[in-house]
Design a protein around this motif. Sequence first.
Motif, mmCIF file in Angstrom:
data_model
loop_
_atom_site.group_PDB
_atom_site.id
_atom_site.type_symbol
_atom_site.label_atom_id
_atom_site.label_comp_id
_atom_site.label_asym_id
_atom_site.label_seq_id
_atom_site.Cartn_x
_atom_site.Cartn_y
_atom_site.Cartn_z
ATOM 1 N N MET A 125 0.799 -1.069 0.152
ATOM 2 C CA MET A 125 -0.064 0.073 -0.059
ATOM 3 C C MET A 125 0.950 1.213 0.053
ATOM 4 O O MET A 125 1.592 1.592 1.052
ATOM 5 N N LYS A 126 0.875 1.874 -1.108
ATOM 6 C CA LYS A 126 2.017 2.954 -1.407
ATOM 7 C C LYS A 126 1.733 4.128 -0.609
ATOM 8 O O LYS A 126 2.447 5.069 -0.771
ATOM 9 N N ASN A 127 0.254 4.279 -0.302
ATOM 10 C CA ASN A 127 -0.052 5.551 0.373
ATOM 11 C C ASN A 127 0.170 5.598 2.034
ATOM 12 O O ASN A 127 -0.285 6.394 2.509
ATOM 13 N N ILE A 151 3.647 -7.311 7.092
ATOM 14 C CA ILE A 151 4.300 -5.982 7.375
ATOM 15 C C ILE A 151 5.813 -6.241 7.199
ATOM 16 O O ILE A 151 6.425 -7.135 7.594
ATOM 17 N N PHE A 152 6.259 -5.192 6.362
ATOM 18 C CA PHE A 152 7.790 -5.042 6.247
ATOM 19 C C PHE A 152 8.281 -3.837 7.172
ATOM 20 O O PHE A 152 8.037 -2.753 6.996
ATOM 21 N N TYR A 216 10.267 -8.914 8.344
ATOM 22 C CA TYR A 216 9.027 -9.393 7.880
ATOM 23 C C TYR A 216 8.100 -10.068 8.704
ATOM 24 O O TYR A 216 8.631 -10.920 9.419
ATOM 25 N N MET A 217 6.877 -9.323 9.067
ATOM 26 C CA MET A 217 6.005 -10.023 9.859
ATOM 27 C C MET A 217 4.701 -10.491 9.240
ATOM 28 O O MET A 217 4.090 -9.709 8.664
ATOM 29 N N SER A 235 7.541 1.066 8.556
ATOM 30 C CA SER A 235 6.601 -0.161 8.033
ATOM 31 C C SER A 235 5.907 0.112 6.710
ATOM 32 O O SER A 235 5.082 1.313 6.621
ATOM 33 N N LEU A 236 6.251 -0.824 5.940
ATOM 34 C CA LEU A 236 5.378 -0.762 4.639
ATOM 35 C C LEU A 236 4.381 -2.217 4.862
ATOM 36 O O LEU A 236 4.756 -3.162 5.363
#
Length: 287
Positions: A125-127, A151-152, A216-217, A235-236
Amino acid sequence: MSTLNLQDIPRVKNISKEEFISNYYKPQKPVVIERFIEDWPAYTKWSLDYMKTIAGDKIVPLYDDRPVDYKDGFNDPHARMKMSDYVDLLKSKPTKYRIFLWNILKEIPQLQKDFSYPDLGLKLMKNLPMLFFGGKNSHTFMHYDIDLANIFHFHFEGKKLCILFDQKQNDYLYKIPHSLITREDIDFSNPDFNTWPALKNAKGWKCELNHGEILYMPEGYWHYMKYITPGFSMSLRAIPRRPKNLGKAIYNVLIMRHFDNFMRQIKGQKWIDWKNEQAISRTNKSF
């Protein structure tokens, strides 16, 4: 010191999309990737001092580890401070004040030039690139995210302890009903098994994240974070792909959160107290 049943999260220097999907995403196992972002400008630029320079005048929301109060709104901050003053505080002494869910695109758009969205086979999700800051020994409560996302978690400056559990461990964690957290009075870095005996049965993961490393989760993983030194992370996230987790995420956002807020308004602190009692009684029945 009491210790939980935790295994070390696997570590790799680097990883391809195919290896990530096969070895970690599909089996839903965590991994630390050590050298994936060394070509990012952020790898050399991002530090507390840099954040002070680039965002010093921004007023930031701060949170500590006080227990949830029925009067608290969803994610209402406990204090506010200029970023420059906050960084000075972090570097001068231990503090419980943390920043979480600080949207880079909204607050400091130019930071987006310092990183890229990794192609590891999940649609990010880039936003929603979010920053998290903390001082020495500050911590988050054990929780999982409302959307059960993949999640990263990219760490910058210093060192951070991360403890993870998957959703299969819920019966042992003293989970608060109608919520996304465990009992807030559990110290997961040094748990008291006399008070919380069910924790002995929980099986989880741990790591210490260093500057430039990614954790990475997998979907819906519980996570507890403790800052060993002052630092910050980004987090991304990618939406859950498994139908069961996607269904839970939709329920959490559309129903559970609103029901919990409604009950707080109707019953006040009695609702919070009841949930805390239920966390103990339900866990004791399960184990």
